[in-house]
Scaffold this motif. Structure first.
Motif, PDB file in Angstrom:
ATOM      1  N   GLU A 371     -11.546  -5.819  -2.941  1.00 32.58           N
ATOM      2  CA  GLU A 371     -12.778  -5.467  -2.236  1.00 32.58           C
ATOM      3  C   GLU A 371     -12.541  -4.808  -0.879  1.00 32.58           C
ATOM      4  OE1 GLU A 371     -15.861  -5.592  -3.405  1.00 32.58           O
ATOM      5  OE2 GLU A 371     -14.983  -6.254  -5.294  1.00 32.58           O
ATOM      6  N   ALA A 372     -11.370  -4.976  -0.300  1.00 33.99           N
ATOM      7  CA  ALA A 372     -11.146  -4.560   1.084  1.00 33.99           C
ATOM      8  C   ALA A 372     -10.897  -3.064   1.214  1.00 33.99           C
ATOM      9  CB  ALA A 372      -9.973  -5.332   1.688  1.00 33.99           C
ATOM     10  N   ILE A 373     -11.297  -2.534   2.362  1.00 35.01           N
ATOM     11  CA  ILE A 373     -10.840  -1.216   2.794  1.00 35.01           C
ATOM     12  C   ILE A 373      -9.566  -1.441   3.589  1.00 35.01           C
ATOM     13  CG2 ILE A 373     -11.350   0.804   4.220  1.00 35.01           C
ATOM     14  CD1 ILE A 373     -14.315   0.310   3.632  1.00 35.01           C
ATOM     15  N   VAL A 374      -8.470  -0.863   3.115  1.00 34.02           N
ATOM     16  CA  VAL A 374      -7.165  -1.053   3.744  1.00 34.02           C
ATOM     17  C   VAL A 374      -6.772   0.233   4.451  1.00 34.02           C
ATOM     18  CG1 VAL A 374      -4.717  -1.514   3.323  1.00 34.02           C
ATOM     19  CG2 VAL A 374      -6.459  -2.778   2.051  1.00 34.02           C
ATOM     20  N   ILE A 375      -6.501   0.131   5.749  1.00 33.30           N
ATOM     21  CA  ILE A 375      -6.081   1.281   6.547  1.00 33.30           C
ATOM     22  C   ILE A 375      -4.599   1.130   6.846  1.00 33.30           C
ATOM     23  CG2 ILE A 375      -6.584   2.692   8.580  1.00 33.30           C
ATOM     24  CD1 ILE A 375      -9.101   2.169   7.006  1.00 33.30           C
ATOM     25  N   SER A 376      -3.791   2.062   6.385  1.00 30.69           N
ATOM     26  CA  SER A 376      -2.359   1.995   6.649  1.00 30.69           C
ATOM     27  C   SER A 376      -1.993   2.863   7.834  1.00 30.69           C
ATOM     28  CB  SER A 376      -1.557   2.457   5.434  1.00 30.69           C
ATOM     29  OG  SER A 376      -0.171   2.490   5.734  1.00 30.69           O
ATOM     30  N   ASP A 377      -1.216   2.294   8.755  1.00 29.85           N
ATOM     31  CA  ASP A 377      -0.613   3.096   9.810  1.00 29.85           C
ATOM     32  C   ASP A 377       0.566   3.853   9.210  1.00 29.85           C
ATOM     33  OD1 ASP A 377       0.564   3.730  12.641  1.00 29.85           O
ATOM     34  OD2 ASP A 377      -1.314   2.686  13.022  1.00 29.85           O
ATOM     35  N   VAL A 378       1.321   4.530  10.056  1.00 30.85           N
ATOM     36  CA  VAL A 378       2.462   5.330   9.606  1.00 30.85           C
ATOM     37  C   VAL A 378       3.752   4.678  10.072  1.00 30.85           C
ATOM     38  CG1 VAL A 378       3.615   7.573   9.812  1.00 30.85           C
ATOM     39  CG2 VAL A 378       1.123   7.452   9.511  1.00 30.85           C
ATOM     40  N   GLY A 379       4.697   4.579   9.180  1.00 31.26           N
ATOM     41  CA  GLY A 379       5.983   3.957   9.444  1.00 31.26           C
ATOM     42  C   GLY A 379       6.597   3.553   8.124  1.00 31.26           C
ATOM     43  N   ALA A 380       7.652   2.742   8.162  1.00 31.68           N
ATOM     44  CA  ALA A 380       8.295   2.315   6.919  1.00 31.68           C
ATOM     45  C   ALA A 380       7.308   1.600   6.000  1.00 31.68           C
ATOM     46  CB  ALA A 380       9.474   1.406   7.239  1.00 31.68           C
ATOM     47  N   HIS A 381       6.423   0.812   6.607  1.00 26.98           N
ATOM     48  CA  HIS A 381       5.453   0.074   5.785  1.00 26.98           C
ATOM     49  C   HIS A 381       4.550   1.012   5.000  1.00 26.98           C
ATOM     50  CE1 HIS A 381       3.051   1.141   9.263  1.00 26.98           C
ATOM     51  NE2 HIS A 381       2.021   0.992   8.483  1.00 26.98           N
ATOM     52  N   LYS A 382       4.283   2.230   5.534  1.00 20.36           N
ATOM     53  CA  LYS A 382       3.399   3.167   4.831  1.00 20.36           C
ATOM     54  C   LYS A 382       3.970   3.535   3.465  1.00 20.36           C
ATOM     55  CE  LYS A 382       3.110   7.732   5.072  1.00 20.36           C
ATOM     56  NZ  LYS A 382       2.883   9.130   5.491  1.00 20.36           N
ATOM     57  N   LEU A 383       5.290   3.720   3.393  1.00 20.96           N
ATOM     58  CA  LEU A 383       5.894   4.060   2.115  1.00 20.96           C
ATOM     59  C   LEU A 383       5.798   2.903   1.128  1.00 20.96           C
ATOM     60  CD1 LEU A 383       9.027   6.092   3.241  1.00 20.96           C
ATOM     61  CD2 LEU A 383       6.733   6.904   2.661  1.00 20.96           C
ATOM     62  N   TRP A 384       5.886   1.686   1.646  1.00 23.42           N
ATOM     63  CA  TRP A 384       5.710   0.525   0.772  1.00 23.42           C
ATOM     64  C   TRP A 384       4.253   0.397   0.324  1.00 23.42           C
ATOM     65  CZ3 TRP A 384       9.644  -1.542  -1.553  1.00 23.42           C
ATOM     66  CH2 TRP A 384      10.906  -1.502  -0.955  1.00 23.42           C
ATOM     67  N   LEU A 463      10.915   3.203  10.008  1.00 21.99           N
ATOM     68  CA  LEU A 463      11.078   4.381   9.167  1.00 21.99           C
ATOM     69  C   LEU A 463      12.207   5.265   9.687  1.00 21.99           C
ATOM     70  CD1 LEU A 463      10.158   6.127   6.803  1.00 21.99           C
ATOM     71  CD2 LEU A 463       8.447   7.151   8.308  1.00 21.99           C
ATOM     72  N   ILE A 464      12.300   5.390  11.009  1.00 18.31           N
ATOM     73  CA  ILE A 464      13.354   6.222  11.588  1.00 18.31           C
ATOM     74  C   ILE A 464      14.721   5.565  11.377  1.00 18.31           C
ATOM     75  CG2 ILE A 464      14.120   7.445  13.650  1.00 18.31           C
ATOM     76  CD1 ILE A 464      11.349   8.253  12.453  1.00 18.31           C
ATOM     77  N   GLU A 465      14.767   4.237  11.482  1.00 12.41           N
ATOM     78  CA  GLU A 465      16.007   3.534  11.160  1.00 12.41           C
ATOM     79  C   GLU A 465      16.416   3.834   9.720  1.00 12.41           C
ATOM     80  OE1 GLU A 465      17.736  -0.992  11.480  1.00 12.41           O
ATOM     81  OE2 GLU A 465      15.796  -0.707  10.488  1.00 12.41           O
ATOM     82  N   TRP A 466      15.470   3.781   8.812  1.00 12.05           N
ATOM     83  CA  TRP A 466      15.717   4.048   7.394  1.00 12.05           C
ATOM     84  C   TRP A 466      16.317   5.444   7.217  1.00 12.05           C
ATOM     85  CZ3 TRP A 466      11.163   3.018   3.451  1.00 12.05           C
ATOM     86  CH2 TRP A 466      11.638   3.132   2.137  1.00 12.05           C
ATOM     87  N   LYS A 467      15.702   6.426   7.847  1.00 14.21           N
ATOM     88  CA  LYS A 467      16.181   7.812   7.715  1.00 14.21           C
ATOM     89  C   LYS A 467      17.568   7.976   8.337  1.00 14.21           C
ATOM     90  CE  LYS A 467      12.382   9.568   5.867  1.00 14.21           C
ATOM     91  NZ  LYS A 467      12.352  10.187   4.531  1.00 14.21           N
ATOM     92  N   GLN A 468      17.773   7.385   9.519  1.00 11.01           N
ATOM     93  CA  GLN A 468      19.073   7.518  10.181  1.00 11.01           C
ATOM     94  C   GLN A 468      20.182   6.867   9.364  1.00 11.01           C
ATOM     95  OE1 GLN A 468      18.631   5.989  14.162  1.00 11.01           O
ATOM     96  NE2 GLN A 468      17.558   7.808  14.906  1.00 11.01           N
ATOM     97  N   LEU A 469      19.918   5.681   8.829  1.00 12.43           N
ATOM     98  CA  LEU A 469      20.930   5.008   8.014  1.00 12.43           C
ATOM     99  C   LEU A 469      21.246   5.812   6.765  1.00 12.43           C
ATOM    100  CD1 LEU A 469      19.753   1.283   8.269  1.00 12.43           C
ATOM    101  CD2 LEU A 469      21.850   2.254   9.240  1.00 12.43           C
ATOM    102  N   LYS A 470      20.219   6.397   6.183  1.00 10.06           N
ATOM    103  CA  LYS A 470      20.425   7.187   4.974  1.00 10.06           C
ATOM    104  C   LYS A 470      21.282   8.422   5.246  1.00 10.06           C
ATOM    105  CE  LYS A 470      17.846   9.898   1.586  1.00 10.06           C
ATOM    106  NZ  LYS A 470      16.520  10.425   1.211  1.00 10.06           N
ATOM    107  N   GLU A 471      21.035   9.081   6.385  1.00 13.57           N
ATOM    108  CA  GLU A 471      21.730  10.329   6.685  1.00 13.57           C
ATOM    109  C   GLU A 471      23.083  10.113   7.355  1.00 13.57           C
ATOM    110  OE1 GLU A 471      20.809  13.429   5.832  1.00 13.57           O
ATOM    111  OE2 GLU A 471      19.057  12.615   4.792  1.00 13.57           O
ATOM    112  N   PHE A 472      23.164   9.124   8.266  1.00 16.59           N
ATOM    113  CA  PHE A 472      24.354   9.018   9.117  1.00 16.59           C
ATOM    114  C   PHE A 472      25.037   7.654   9.084  1.00 16.59           C
ATOM    115  CE2 PHE A 472      21.227  11.890  11.216  1.00 16.59           C
ATOM    116  CZ  PHE A 472      21.901  13.076  11.002  1.00 16.59           C
ATOM    117  N   ASP A 473      24.407   6.686   8.405  1.00 11.76           N
ATOM    118  CA  ASP A 473      24.958   5.339   8.318  1.00 11.76           C
ATOM    119  C   ASP A 473      25.105   4.679   9.685  1.00 11.76           C
ATOM    120  OD1 ASP A 473      25.754   3.187   6.749  1.00 11.76           O
ATOM    121  OD2 ASP A 473      27.876   3.659   6.978  1.00 11.76           O
TER     122      ASP A 473
END
Length: 544
Positions: A371-384, A463-473
């Motif tokens: 029933e809820a209206i869910v508003i997602s912010d932007v960040g790693a959680h948005k992809l989840w 999200l930026i941590e995720w991207k940095q780890l993926k690209e540069f470890d």
């Protein structure tokens, strides 16, 4: 009458309910004229939040949201939220003040070319130079904001024009014309769909904008074609519908793309390139495409259209539904759906501390009961949220995925509750995005609103941590210190609930949703799951 009195009468004529903003010296006359109006002016703490509120109001209601700022820094503060409305295709009119015309030709205090700045992020940006043009400019602004793919419009009112005497009346509000697709293109699309053995529908935000979810469901069911949706088209089919393939948009090879790899025809309905470029789902440009949207297809090497049904999305879907008989569902769809459900629900019940993002969203789905209206912010959680959270109704999950701006969730929740007071509203945010507009909880409290805020708490830009780890470890510049969110909630008159273990989560969400006040649910999140998902999708093998 004074020019601003006419200006307000024109806004009333357009059906404006709320103006979100911050007043300034250069719009003092306009603020005074609003005193005698039924339009409610909602003061915020930052103009960015005002634009986000107008943006989400526009997306949820289909009506034009309105925000206001003064000149200079007030106007530029609006621009982030206006950019969001522009690329997320939400109808918004931004109103800004300006210095008097007698000084704009030279160096002058707080004066910059705001009209020129807004031209880059609006469908139309216009200064009012003479007062008697106000009815025409306001009517054009609202019509332009609603036409075709809707979007943002900007109107600038200089302070000397605002205070002049003028005459005139608001112009009649005309309905937006409904366009029909070309008959030859409809016939071509019908033949392509009839011949296709493995068609698939990609539903985009235009299905929501044109309020066409019912027509999409009818067409998909009649012809037996599975449907995948973009982030911003969540809920076009209920989450338990046998034809839904859930959400696409991850730029890795997610499992739903098995269906695209195997398909011999893609039918895009209200699809916006800004969300998910064709090269991510048609990387060899091998699929035939039938395009349904209010505007012609964008030119793209990975988007070779065989038929273009340009017009009202409802009308195009109805035309196809009337002309095509039921087809057999291609057998591999059920197998793919089973694979998807296994992957999407594999961690729903996992217990532990900190809490896996999958568990947070699974428990949210249980608690809000569709029933809820869910508003997602932007960040790693948005992809989840985009991947895991599947609503049952259209226009009940708001994700910024065109402009994709952090900070939208709290202002968005304010707008959602104002426009749908009977609905439960949940803002899902990271701690970084939350802190960008946390002050608007005070605005919500002042307005007597009640909603739930779920904070995915990791003290990082996840999200930026995720991207940095993926690209540069390795990582840099992503950690910060949060306040005590329980004390913060108390300080703004809200209730705070701390969740450290997954077993505490569902009771906390049930309590929060039953409350008649603002509730912050602060959840320690296990973002080690981010890299695990990257590895999982990196090893993706289509088993169809």
């Amino acid at each position: 009458m004074k020019a601003t009195d006419l200006f307000v009468r024109c806004l009333e004529n357009e059906g404006v309910e709320y103006i979100f903003g911050i007043p300034g010296e250069e719009n003092t006359d306009l603020m005074d004229s609003l005193i005698d109006s039924d339009i409610q002016f909602i003061d915020v703490f930052h103009e960015q939040a005002a634009a986000f509120m107008a943006d989400v109001y526009g997306r949820l209601t289909g009506k034009t949201g309105v925000c206001l700022a003064t000149l200079g820094p007030g106007a530029t503060n609006l621009m982030t939220g206006i950019g969001d409305a522009y690329l997320d295709y939400s109808p918004v009119v931004a109103i800004t003040g300006q210095a008097g015309l007698e000084r704009v030709h030279k160096e002058s205090h707080q004066h910059v070319n705001i009209v020129g700045m807004f031209e880059e992020i609006t469908k139309w940006s216009q200064q009012i130079k003479v007062a008697h043009t106000i009815p025409e400019i306001i009517r054009k602004a609202f019509k332009t904001a609603q036409l075709d793919k809707p979007g943002a419009v900007h109107v600038e009112l200089p302070e000397d024009i605002a205070m002049t005497d003028t005459g005139g009346e608001p112009l009649p509000v005309s309905s937006i014309p409904i366009s029909q697709p070309d008959e030859s293109e409809v016939k071509r699309a019908v033949e392509l769909i009839k011949r296709a053995e493995r068609p698939i529908i990609l539903a985009g935000n235009g299905v929501i904008r044109d309020n066409a979810a019912t027509e999409l469901k009818k067409f998909a069911e009649k012809v037996n074609i599975p449907v995948a949706n973009t982030f911003m088209a969540k809920g076009v089919l209920p989450s338990d519908h046998p034809l839904t393939l859930y959400t696409v948009g991850m730029q890795e090879q997610d499992y739903v793309l098995c269906g695209f790899d195997t398909a011999d025809l893609i039918i895009t309905v209200g699809y916006d390139f800004v969300e998910y470029l064709p090269k991510y789902w048609n990387d060899e440009a091998m699929h035939k495409i039938v395009h349904l949207d209010t505007l012609p297809a964008e030119v793209d090497a990975y988007y070779p259209t065989e038929a273009e049904l340009v017009g009202d999305v409802k009308e195009s879907l109805n035309e196809l539904s009337e002309r095509i008989q039921q087809k057999e569902l291609w057998p591999k769809v059920k197998e793919l759906k089973t694979q998807l459900e296994e992957k999407l629900h594999a961690s729903d019940e996992e217990s532990g501390s900190p809490v896996k993002p999958q568990r947070i969203l699974a428990d949210l789905k249980k608690a809000e009961k569709g029933e809820a209206i869910v508003i997602s912010d932007v960040g790693a959680h948005k992809l989840w949220v985009a991947r895991m959270y599947q609503p049952d109704k259209p226009n009940h999950t708001i994700i910024s995925n065109g402009w994709a701006s952090m900070g939208i969730a709290i202002p968005g929740a304010v707008a959602a509750k104002l426009s749908n007071p009977e609905k439960p509203v949940v803002a899902v945010t990271g701690d970084g995005g939350f802190m960008m507009n946390a002050a608007e909880l005070v605005t919500a409290k002042r307005l007597g609103l009640a909603f739930v805020v779920i904070i995915f708490h990791d003290s990082k830009f996840g999200l930026i941590e995720w991207k940095q780890l993926k690209e540069f470890d390795r990582t840099n510049g992503i950690e910060f210190t949060d306040p005590d969110f329980m004390e913060f909630a108390k300080s703004v008159g809200a209730k705070g609930i701390k969740v450290e273990h997954s077993d505490e989560l569902l009771p906390a969400l049930d309590e929060a949703l039953a409350s008649e006040e603002i509730v912050l649910v602060d959840v320690d999140v296990d973002y080690s799951e981010n890299m695990k998902l990257t590895e999982q999708l990196g090893d993706y093998i289509c088993k169809l």
